[in-house]
Design a protein around this motif. Structure first.
Motif, PDB file in Angstrom:
ATOM      1  N   LEU A 257       0.839  -1.196   0.000  1.00  0.00           N
ATOM      2  CA  LEU A 257       0.000   0.000   0.000  1.00  0.00           C
ATOM      3  C   LEU A 257       0.872   1.243   0.000  1.00  0.00           C
ATOM      4  O   LEU A 257       1.930   1.271   0.632  1.00  0.00           O
ATOM      5  CB  LEU A 257      -0.900   0.014   1.243  1.00  0.00           C
ATOM      6  N   PRO A 258       0.425   2.294  -0.690  1.00  0.00           N
ATOM      7  CA  PRO A 258       1.159   3.557  -0.598  1.00  0.00           C
ATOM      8  C   PRO A 258       1.074   4.101   0.827  1.00  0.00           C
ATOM      9  O   PRO A 258       0.098   3.842   1.531  1.00  0.00           O
ATOM     10  CB  PRO A 258       0.420   4.474  -1.592  1.00  0.00           C
ATOM     11  N   MET A 259       2.102   4.811   1.250  1.00  0.00           N
ATOM     12  CA  MET A 259       2.140   5.334   2.612  1.00  0.00           C
ATOM     13  C   MET A 259       1.205   6.539   2.732  1.00  0.00           C
ATOM     14  O   MET A 259       1.524   7.628   2.283  1.00  0.00           O
ATOM     15  CB  MET A 259       3.579   5.731   2.963  1.00  0.00           C
ATOM     16  N   GLY A 320       8.553  10.331   3.031  1.00  0.00           N
ATOM     17  CA  GLY A 320       9.099   8.987   3.188  1.00  0.00           C
ATOM     18  C   GLY A 320       9.754   8.465   1.919  1.00  0.00           C
ATOM     19  O   GLY A 320       9.375   8.828   0.808  1.00  0.00           O
ATOM     20  N   ILE A 321      10.743   7.597   2.096  1.00  0.00           N
ATOM     21  CA  ILE A 321      11.363   6.905   0.949  1.00  0.00           C
ATOM     22  C   ILE A 321      11.351   5.398   1.245  1.00  0.00           C
ATOM     23  O   ILE A 321      11.458   4.996   2.402  1.00  0.00           O
ATOM     24  CB  ILE A 321      12.810   7.391   0.687  1.00  0.00           C
ATOM     25  N   PRO A 322      11.223   4.550   0.224  1.00  0.00           N
ATOM     26  CA  PRO A 322      11.196   3.100   0.460  1.00  0.00           C
ATOM     27  C   PRO A 322      12.475   2.636   1.145  1.00  0.00           C
ATOM     28  O   PRO A 322      13.574   3.074   0.804  1.00  0.00           O
ATOM     29  CB  PRO A 322      11.074   2.499  -0.943  1.00  0.00           C
ATOM     30  N   SER A 323      12.319   1.746   2.128  1.00  0.00           N
ATOM     31  CA  SER A 323      13.474   1.225   2.858  1.00  0.00           C
ATOM     32  C   SER A 323      14.244   0.243   1.981  1.00  0.00           C
ATOM     33  O   SER A 323      13.655  -0.643   1.360  1.00  0.00           O
ATOM     34  CB  SER A 323      13.018   0.533   4.139  1.00  0.00           C
ATOM     35  N   THR A 330       8.907   1.942   4.901  1.00  0.00           N
ATOM     36  CA  THR A 330       9.189   3.307   4.439  1.00  0.00           C
ATOM     37  C   THR A 330      10.013   4.022   5.491  1.00  0.00           C
ATOM     38  O   THR A 330       9.699   3.962   6.685  1.00  0.00           O
ATOM     39  CB  THR A 330       7.878   4.080   4.200  1.00  0.00           C
ATOM     40  N   GLU A 331      11.082   4.673   5.070  1.00  0.00           N
ATOM     41  CA  GLU A 331      11.947   5.400   5.997  1.00  0.00           C
ATOM     42  C   GLU A 331      11.520   6.860   6.084  1.00  0.00           C
ATOM     43  O   GLU A 331      11.295   7.506   5.061  1.00  0.00           O
ATOM     44  CB  GLU A 331      13.406   5.311   5.540  1.00  0.00           C
ATOM     45  N   LEU A 332      11.404   7.365   7.309  1.00  0.00           N
ATOM     46  CA  LEU A 332      11.086   8.764   7.541  1.00  0.00           C
ATOM     47  C   LEU A 332      12.010   9.292   8.631  1.00  0.00           C
ATOM     48  O   LEU A 332      12.596   8.519   9.390  1.00  0.00           O
ATOM     49  CB  LEU A 332       9.631   8.942   8.002  1.00  0.00           C
ATOM     50  N   THR A 390      15.719  14.344  17.152  1.00  0.00           N
ATOM     51  CA  THR A 390      15.485  13.766  15.818  1.00  0.00           C
ATOM     52  C   THR A 390      15.504  12.249  15.913  1.00  0.00           C
ATOM     53  O   THR A 390      16.360  11.679  16.601  1.00  0.00           O
ATOM     54  CB  THR A 390      16.569  14.238  14.829  1.00  0.00           C
ATOM     55  N   GLU A 391      14.557  11.596  15.229  1.00  0.00           N
ATOM     56  CA  GLU A 391      14.506  10.129  15.212  1.00  0.00           C
ATOM     57  C   GLU A 391      14.404   9.626  13.776  1.00  0.00           C
ATOM     58  O   GLU A 391      13.691  10.213  12.950  1.00  0.00           O
ATOM     59  CB  GLU A 391      13.319   9.619  16.030  1.00  0.00           C
ATOM     60  N   TYR A 392      15.129   8.543  13.514  1.00  0.00           N
ATOM     61  CA  TYR A 392      15.137   7.907  12.193  1.00  0.00           C
ATOM     62  C   TYR A 392      14.195   6.707  12.247  1.00  0.00           C
ATOM     63  O   TYR A 392      14.453   5.746  12.965  1.00  0.00           O
ATOM     64  CB  TYR A 392      16.566   7.520  11.809  1.00  0.00           C
ATOM     65  N   GLU A 393      13.104   6.797  11.511  1.00  0.00           N
ATOM     66  CA  GLU A 393      11.984   5.884  11.703  1.00  0.00           C
ATOM     67  C   GLU A 393      11.738   4.958  10.520  1.00  0.00           C
ATOM     68  O   GLU A 393      12.191   5.204   9.401  1.00  0.00           O
ATOM     69  CB  GLU A 393      10.700   6.665  11.998  1.00  0.00           C
ATOM     70  N   LEU A 394      10.988   3.888  10.816  1.00  0.00           N
ATOM     71  CA  LEU A 394      10.534   2.922   9.823  1.00  0.00           C
ATOM     72  C   LEU A 394       9.023   2.768   9.989  1.00  0.00           C
ATOM     73  O   LEU A 394       8.555   2.496  11.095  1.00  0.00           O
ATOM     74  CB  LEU A 394      11.225   1.569  10.039  1.00  0.00           C
ATOM     75  N   PHE A 395       8.274   2.978   8.903  1.00  0.00           N
ATOM     76  CA  PHE A 395       6.815   2.868   8.946  1.00  0.00           C
ATOM     77  C   PHE A 395       6.350   1.883   7.877  1.00  0.00           C
ATOM     78  O   PHE A 395       7.028   1.662   6.877  1.00  0.00           O
ATOM     79  CB  PHE A 395       6.147   4.226   8.630  1.00  0.00           C
ATOM     80  N   LYS A 396       5.188   1.306   8.073  1.00  0.00           N
ATOM     81  CA  LYS A 396       4.489   0.628   6.983  1.00  0.00           C
ATOM     82  C   LYS A 396       2.994   0.642   7.280  1.00  0.00           C
ATOM     83  O   LYS A 396       2.579   0.699   8.446  1.00  0.00           O
ATOM     84  CB  LYS A 396       4.971  -0.808   6.766  1.00  0.00           C
ATOM     85  N   THR A 397       2.184   0.639   6.223  1.00  0.00           N
ATOM     86  CA  THR A 397       0.736   0.550   6.389  1.00  0.00           C
ATOM     87  C   THR A 397       0.250  -0.744   5.754  1.00  0.00           C
ATOM     88  O   THR A 397       0.819  -1.231   4.778  1.00  0.00           O
ATOM     89  CB  THR A 397       0.017   1.756   5.742  1.00  0.00           C
ATOM     90  N   GLU A 398      -0.791  -1.306   6.346  1.00  0.00           N
ATOM     91  CA  GLU A 398      -1.404  -2.540   5.856  1.00  0.00           C
ATOM     92  C   GLU A 398      -2.898  -2.449   6.063  1.00  0.00           C
ATOM     93  O   GLU A 398      -3.389  -1.581   6.793  1.00  0.00           O
ATOM     94  CB  GLU A 398      -0.881  -3.750   6.661  1.00  0.00           C
TER      95      GLU A 398
END
Length: 482
Positions: A257-259, A320-323, A330-332, A390-398
């Motif tokens: 899915l798109p973020m 976001g950019i794809p991990s 997705t990396e944010l 600042t935090e370097y994060e990983l997200f995904k939606t489902e």
């Protein structure tokens, strides 16, 4: 007081947080009853990343047989290898560190591996040959061809052979156990009533590979569900239930899915963190200007009924950019620029009022139920909050099987630190948040729940005191930016 602030937020979000705060009618047996089969409800992601599904069978005589199926992909549709694990489990006393959990001892009798391709066989053999001691150096001779269905012994208690370390394998998850029961309303309009759902929470996996082999869990990983009593619908449950080491579960490939972050997201369970933080979360993402707001409701108990403190945080985030490391993620980058704290019990009030002057809001000015801005003091040292941050994060939606949108946010480092550099970016996820509202309107002021508590003699809601042991733990806790 924060509880009297005006509220303008979606009824579904309010309803979900109320539902969690009411304990969601969850029962937890102590000691838990484990007999029977427990299965993953979908593809799981462990730090690394590792993609896997699990199927564990516990017998009445304390023996167990566990399957772990590993995959190349985040849909768990392309199997790499399977482990079959046999051993014995003995439940011990209630955990004094993680409230609501039971501690256990386990002993492994055998661990076997079945490879599902030549590539998997070659890769695992090279790990074992490179990292194991004398007893495992010849685990598989170079050039050995893959034999479908062949079972190779990785560990044997009888021969004292153990070649599992190269896989980062340990079953320490069995040393912390919790079983929850709740009832799921029947979905069909013509049906009334509900069905029993049983969930098995086992200990969390350390986010650092080198720590996994000796880490003793204090939090949980994604729960498994009883094969007999699971949430419906659960397309993955039957597939995993019918699998074995020779026939690994092959789950349907999930469309990526798109973020779509915009909107409001809320916890689906009372969540637990390593080092014992119980909390629920509520997030609002404003996609038009890439700003975010987060509400963290902390509690002292595993049903999220006894509030300790609440944090509001806000800031902005990047596109976001794809991990490249975690397929499907997705990396944010998130910036935390403002925060406010509301202590909700006397233990937290005492801790904040005894903190170093100038390190956490106005000196000695904290009182229960009253919010205070900690931005002017660059955060709150006593709660481990630094601003700006600042935090370097990983997200995904489902989407789940009922087509509800879920948001997975990166797992926090087990050691209590923060993912404040790119190399500390998570490679696995926390429990999902559920979307409770679409693109938000302008939210006014601070969002708060009226916490439920015992009534005092005047009929007002009194705050529940914590035990001395919990007071000590609360004083030692870090806050993680969840």
């Amino acid at each position: 007081a924060a509880a009297d602030s005006p509220l303008r937020w979606e009824p579904r979000c309010r309803q979900q947080l109320r539902h969690l705060q009411d304990g969601a009618r969850i029962a937890a047996r102590l000691p838990p009853r484990l007999e029977g089969r427990w299965v993953s409800t979908g593809c799981e992601v462990r730090p690394g990343p590792e993609f896997l599904t699990r199927s564990y069978l516990f017998y009445a005589n304390r023996l167990f047989k566990a399957y772990q199926f590993y995959y190349w992909d985040p849909s768990c549709s392309d199997p790499s290898y399977s482990l079959v694990i046999k051993g014995k489990l003995r439940l011990r006393q209630a955990s004094w560190i993680t409230r609501g959990a039971t501690e256990a001892d386990y002993h492994l009798h055998k661990v076997g591996i079945v490879f599902h391709s030549q590539k998997a066989m070659r890769e695992v053999a090279s790990w074992i040959n490179q990292t194991s001691g004398e007893g495992c150096s010849g685990f598989l001779p170079p050039g050995r061809t893959w034999a479908p269905g062949a079972l190779y012994e990785l560990l044997s208690a009888k021969t004292e052979r153990d070649c599992t370390a190269a896989l980062g394998f340990a079953m320490h998850e069995l040393s912390l156990v919790r079983v929850e029961q709740h009832y799921q309303p029947l979905l069909q309009p013509q049906q009334s009533g509900s069905r029993l759902v049983e969930e098995l929470y086992l200990g969390d996996i350390h986010t650092e590979w080198v720590e996994r082999l000796h880490y003793r869990p204090t939090g949980y990983q994604r729960p498994m569900q009883s094969a007999m009593h699971h949430v419906h619908p659960c397309p993955a449950c039957g597939i995993i239930y019918r699998a074995d080491e020779h026939h690994p579960p092959i789950l349907p490939v999930r469309a990526q899915l798109p973020m779509q972050l915009s909107g409001s997201w809320v916890s689906t369970h009372c969540e637990v963190r390593p080092a014992v933080l119980f909390l629920t979360r509520y997030f609002i993402f404003h996609g038009n200007n890439h700003t975010w707001e987060g509400y963290y409701y902390h509690y002292s108990d595993p049903l999220c009924k006894q509030p300790t403190f609440t944090i509001y945080a806000s800031g902005h985030y990047t596109q976001g950019i794809p991990s490249s490391k975690v397929r499907g993620g997705t990396e944010l980058v998130f910036k935390v620029t403002q925060a406010r704290v509301t202590p909700m019990d006397q233990v937290t009030v005492m801790m904040l009022n005894s903190s170093e002057p100038g390190s956490c809001g106005l000196t000695s000015s904290w009182s229960a139920g009253v919010e205070q801005d900690i931005t002017p003091t660059n955060g709150c040292l006593a709660l481990g909050i630094k601003l700006p941050h600042t935090e370097y994060e990983l997200f995904k939606t489902e989407q789940d099987s009922r087509e509800r949108s879920l948001l997975y946010i990166g797992e926090r480092p087990t050691d209590g630190s923060s993912p404040d550099s790119p190399d500390k970016r998570p490679t696995s996820y926390q429990a999902p948040l559920m979307q409770c509202a679409g693109v938000p309107e302008e939210f006014s002021n601070y969002l708060s729940l009226k916490y439920l508590g015992k009534k005092d003699t005047n009929g007002n809601e009194a705050l529940k005191p914590l035990s001395v042991a919990l007071l000590l733990f609360t004083a030692l806790l870090f806050v993680r930016w969840d």
